[in-house]
Design a protein around this motif. Structure first.
Motif, PDB file in Angstrom:
ATOM      1  N   GLN A 231       0.858  -1.178   0.000  1.00  0.00           N
ATOM      2  CA  GLN A 231       0.000   0.000   0.000  1.00  0.00           C
ATOM      3  C   GLN A 231       0.888   1.220   0.000  1.00  0.00           C
ATOM      4  OE1 GLN A 231      -1.654  -0.802   4.000  1.00  0.00           O
ATOM      5  NE2 GLN A 231      -1.311   1.357   4.385  1.00  0.00           N
ATOM      6  N   ASP A 232       0.312   2.331  -0.473  1.00  0.00           N
ATOM      7  CA  ASP A 232       1.040   3.594  -0.412  1.00  0.00           C
ATOM      8  C   ASP A 232       1.410   3.829   1.037  1.00  0.00           C
ATOM      9  OD1 ASP A 232       0.582   3.937  -3.099  1.00  0.00           O
ATOM     10  OD2 ASP A 232      -1.118   5.272  -2.825  1.00  0.00           O
TER      11      ASP A 232
ATOM     12  N   ILE B 284       1.095   9.570   3.474  1.00  0.00           N
ATOM     13  CA  ILE B 284       0.857  10.710   2.589  1.00  0.00           C
ATOM     14  C   ILE B 284       0.282  11.825   3.447  1.00  0.00           C
ATOM     15  CG2 ILE B 284      -0.448  11.558   0.614  1.00  0.00           C
ATOM     16  CD1 ILE B 284      -0.379   8.695  -0.487  1.00  0.00           C
TER      17      ILE B 284
ATOM     18  N   SER C  14      -1.978   5.837   4.119  1.00  0.00           N
ATOM     19  CA  SER C  14      -2.878   5.724   2.975  1.00  0.00           C
ATOM     20  C   SER C  14      -3.573   4.371   2.970  1.00  0.00           C
ATOM     21  CB  SER C  14      -2.069   5.881   1.688  1.00  0.00           C
ATOM     22  OG  SER C  14      -2.874   5.582   0.573  1.00  0.00           O
TER      23      SER C  14
ATOM     24  N   SER D 133      -0.509   0.369  -3.657  1.00  0.00           N
ATOM     25  CA  SER D 133       0.510   1.000  -4.501  1.00  0.00           C
ATOM     26  C   SER D 133       0.224   0.722  -5.969  1.00  0.00           C
ATOM     27  CB  SER D 133       1.896   0.446  -4.152  1.00  0.00           C
ATOM     28  OG  SER D 133       2.206   0.693  -2.814  1.00  0.00           O
TER      29      SER D 133
ATOM     30  N   GLU E 204       5.717   1.770   0.462  1.00  0.00           N
ATOM     31  CA  GLU E 204       6.281   2.996  -0.093  1.00  0.00           C
ATOM     32  C   GLU E 204       6.470   4.001   1.033  1.00  0.00           C
ATOM     33  OE1 GLU E 204       4.707   4.671  -3.821  1.00  0.00           O
ATOM     34  OE2 GLU E 204       3.135   3.175  -3.581  1.00  0.00           O
TER      35      GLU E 204
END
Length: 135
Positions: free
Chosen positions: A79-80, A83, A88, A92, A114
């Motif tokens: 997953q991201d 942010i 998030s 991703s 990430e």
């Protein structure tokens, strides 16, 4: 067992970007690698096998790599990360996604993949990340 290695979708002849790029979507079927992984997992039920979903998500759906597409393994996507200071909920863009070739939902779970900071980082990723010196 944990492994990020696997078999990625085979790039088509018009794919100039290579595996992980933006080329045509191809599917990874339930191949020998997935079959052998499932057989081993079935025979060793006290063992949990964890595999990466793969990094071919930009190609679209049905891009889970093998043996992540096996039936008796836990498949992890990314997953991201963080942010604007919040975690998030988005997968991703590069993380491979399902369903599998035979319609099963994969990945089984997602984890930050990430913008992950570490106390052992060579430098701060964000200004509020902990900075440490290794002696």
């Amino acid at each position: 067992h944990s492994s990020s290695w696997g078999t990625s979708p085979v790039a088509g002849p018009d794919d100039s970007y290579g595996v992980g790029g933006y080329g045509p979507r191809t599917e990874v079927g339930y191949n020998v690698h997935a079959t052998e992984t499932d057989q081993w997992a079935w025979e060793h039920r006290d063992y949990v096998m964890v595999y990466s979903a793969g990094n071919d998500g930009r190609r679209g759906a049905r891009t889970i790599s093998s043996p992540g597409n096996a039936k008796n393994v836990i498949t992890v996507g990314t997953q991201d990360g963080i942010i604007a200071g919040a975690v998030s909920d988005d997968v991703s863009s590069f993380s491979s996604t399902g369903p599998t070739f035979d319609g099963r939902t994969k990945p089984d779970v997602v984890a930050p993949g990430e913008s992950v900071g570490s106390a052992y980082s060579n430098g701060p990723i964000f200004k509020d990340v902990c900075e440490t010196t290794i002696h």
